[in-house]
Design an enzyme around this catalytic site. Structure first.
Site, PDB file in Angstrom:
ATOM      1  N   HIS A   1      -9.831   2.298   0.462  1.00 29.32           N
ATOM      2  CA  HIS A   1      -9.690   1.291   1.508  1.00 29.32           C
ATOM      3  C   HIS A   1     -10.682   1.447   2.661  1.00 29.32           C
ATOM      4  O   HIS A   1     -10.317   1.315   3.829  1.00 29.32           O
ATOM      5  CB  HIS A   1      -8.245   1.321   2.017  1.00 29.32           C
ATOM      6  CG  HIS A   1      -7.717  -0.005   2.437  1.00 29.32           C
ATOM      7  ND1 HIS A   1      -7.898  -0.512   3.696  1.00 29.32           N
ATOM      8  CD2 HIS A   1      -7.026  -0.944   1.764  1.00 29.32           C
ATOM      9  CE1 HIS A   1      -7.313  -1.686   3.787  1.00 29.32           C
ATOM     10  NE2 HIS A   1      -6.775  -1.976   2.613  1.00 29.32           N
TER      11      HIS A   1
ATOM     12  N   HIS B   1       0.797  -1.226   0.000  1.00 26.78           N
ATOM     13  CA  HIS B   1       0.000   0.000   0.000  1.00 26.78           C
ATOM     14  C   HIS B   1       0.834   1.283   0.000  1.00 26.78           C
ATOM     15  O   HIS B   1       0.563   2.221   0.750  1.00 26.78           O
ATOM     16  CB  HIS B   1      -0.934   0.026   1.209  1.00 26.78           C
ATOM     17  CG  HIS B   1      -2.030  -1.010   1.152  1.00 26.78           C
ATOM     18  ND1 HIS B   1      -2.508  -1.556  -0.009  1.00 26.78           N
ATOM     19  CD2 HIS B   1      -2.767  -1.587   2.149  1.00 26.78           C
ATOM     20  CE1 HIS B   1      -3.480  -2.420   0.271  1.00 26.78           C
ATOM     21  NE2 HIS B   1      -3.659  -2.461   1.564  1.00 26.78           N
TER      22      HIS B   1
ATOM     23  N   GLU C   1     -11.552  -3.568  -2.729  1.00 25.07           N
ATOM     24  CA  GLU C   1     -10.608  -2.613  -3.301  1.00 25.07           C
ATOM     25  C   GLU C   1     -10.429  -2.877  -4.793  1.00 25.07           C
ATOM     26  O   GLU C   1      -9.857  -3.888  -5.180  1.00 25.07           O
ATOM     27  CB  GLU C   1      -9.251  -2.770  -2.604  1.00 25.07           C
ATOM     28  CG  GLU C   1      -9.327  -2.758  -1.089  1.00 25.07           C
ATOM     29  CD  GLU C   1      -8.131  -3.462  -0.448  1.00 25.07           C
ATOM     30  OE1 GLU C   1      -6.994  -3.264  -0.914  1.00 25.07           O
ATOM     31  OE2 GLU C   1      -8.330  -4.224   0.500  1.00 25.07           O
TER      32      GLU C   1
HETATM   33  C1  BGC Z   1      -4.680  -6.145   2.416  1.00 25.01           C
HETATM   34  C2  BGC Z   1      -4.382  -6.867   3.699  1.00 25.01           C
HETATM   35  C3  BGC Z   1      -3.768  -5.881   4.645  1.00 25.01           C
HETATM   36  C4  BGC Z   1      -4.722  -4.763   4.855  1.00 25.01           C
HETATM   37  C5  BGC Z   1      -4.100  -3.710   5.721  1.00 25.01           C
HETATM   38  C6  BGC Z   1      -5.621  -5.038   2.706  1.00 25.01           C
HETATM   39  O1  BGC Z   1      -5.884  -4.326   1.552  1.00 25.01           O
HETATM   40  O2  BGC Z   1      -5.212  -7.006   1.447  1.00 25.01           O
HETATM   41  O3  BGC Z   1      -3.521  -7.949   3.481  1.00 25.01           O
HETATM   42  O4  BGC Z   1      -3.440  -6.468   5.846  1.00 25.01           O
HETATM   43  O5  BGC Z   1      -5.047  -4.164   3.632  1.00 25.01           O
HETATM   44  O6  BGC Z   1      -5.024  -3.120   6.491  1.00 25.01           O
END
Ligand code: BGC
Length: 377
Positions: A205, A131, A342
């Protein structure tokens, strides 16, 4: 007093009051949300529609901090996880409500190359990059500009991500526009440009819990994902580079199914993710907006549909929520009390030549549209 003067005064007054009413109706509420350690002020902007839905967004992380939608009896409740204060978002490790980027999801070992140049991104998830890294787009101050039309309210957010930031090449200017319309649709439009070849794959998210009570799990929500295939992962949730059929697996959501029904099945992919934490390769992808997901909670009657022009949909069932995060109303967010949907490219696509490319060149424009639509049944 001369009658014509009185009439002129009256109509002028009426005009002023009409205009004022209109402006009041159209105004987007802006409230101080908190102050960052460097003194920058963070505001929450509340978009409203004519049927009572409200979405509040802050210009830190471009995060949706609350979203109210009606249940089948018309009761509005907040259906996204988050925090009551800016401090929560500053310390957050779960990406609640934010825009993640420059690259949403994982890049194996944080390495990739473009035209023979190798890049090393920051590592923030085991040995991988997740991310956008240590200080992704969820941890930055965005420039915010409210925009209203007759039928919608929008917030335009802009962030300029410098060349070399978190290891990424090229200065990227990303604009994200959240729009709430009177059909209870929250539309997110992304556009991005760069001055050097780079990769760009932002996503949204929010953790949804359609019950309206964030003490409840999402295990009884019914989910449909329009995908015959998903991208299987190995340890560390890095994709293998191939596709696998969902048929005869607990990842088959082509017909609506309760999330909790198979989540604890003895199935390797679920064990690797501690539940659902996978990318579904959406059927009929052609770069055009299409329906990808339907989510329904029978207790409240709330339904959410997701439309996107992206090839992939990461469904994350909140497996890392462990009851230690204090969220809104002091609720400790327990395992699987929120889920993310997402829209994005396929994870680790910069290292997987068979996956759709997320490369962006100077002179090109990155574009994404994703819509979260709310209704009841
Ligand atoms: C991911 C997870 C991750 C989370 C973090 C998600 O988008 O797929 O693996 O732990 O984000 O909050």
């Amino acid at each position: 007093m001369d009658k014509s003067i009185t009439a002129a005064c009256l109509s002028a007054l009426l005009l002023i009051s009409c205009r004022t009413n209109n402006e009041v109706q159209k105004m987007i509420d802006k409230n101080l949300f908190g102050t960052l350690p460097d003194g920058q002020q963070v505001y929450s902007y509340t978009l409203k529609n004519k049927v009572g839905m409200e979405v509040s967004i802050i210009n830190y992380g471009a995060a949706v901090v609350s979203l109210t939608a009606p249940d089948r009896n018309g009761k509005f409740e907040d259906i996204v996880l988050g925090y009551d204060s800016l401090e929560g978002y500053i310390n957050d490790k779960s990406y609640f409500g934010s825009i993640v980027g420059r690259y949403g999801n994982r890049i194996g070992k944080g390495k990739f190359s473009i035209d023979g140049s190798n890049y090393q991104l920051t590592i923030n998830d085991g040995e991988n990059h997740l991310h956008g890294g240590i200080n992704g787009y969820n941890k930055v101050f965005w420039n915010a500009e409210p925009v209203t039309t007759d039928s919608s309210q929008s917030l335009k957010l802009t962030y300029v991500s410098q060349d070399g930031e978190q290891g990424y090449p090229g200065t990227v200017t990303l604009q994200v526009i959240y729009t709430l319309n009177d059909n209870n649709e929250l539309q997110i439009n992304y556009t991005g440009v760069t001055d050097k070849p780079t990769i760009l794959n932002p996503t949204h998210h929010s953790y949804f819990n359609l019950t309206g009570n964030q003490e409840n799990t999402i295990l009884d929500h019914e989910l449909t994902i329009n995908a015959e295939n998903f991208t299987p992962v190995v340890k560390g949730l890095i994709t293998t580079g191939g596709l696998a059929k969902v048929e005869n697996t607990p990842l088959d959501f082509r017909k609506h199914e309760k999330i909790g029904l198979r989540i604890n099945n003895d199935f390797e992919q679920l064990k690797l993710g501690n539940g659902y934490d996978h990318n579904w390769a959406l059927d009929n992808y052609n770069g055009k907006l299409q329906k990808a997901v339907e989510l329904y909670d029978s207790s409240s009657g709330r339904k959410m549909e997701v439309f996107t022009d992206q090839p992939g949909m990461q469904f994350y069932s909140g497996n890392f929520l462990d009851g230690t995060i204090k969220g809104k109303k002091n609720i400790l967010y327990k395992l699987r009390t929120g889920l993310c949907l997402e829209a994005q490219g396929f994870p680790d696509s910069p290292n997987k030549p068979s996956f759709p490319s997320v490369r962006l060149n100077p002179g090109e424009k990155y574009k994404q549209t994703t819509i979260y639509k709310f209704s009841t049944r």
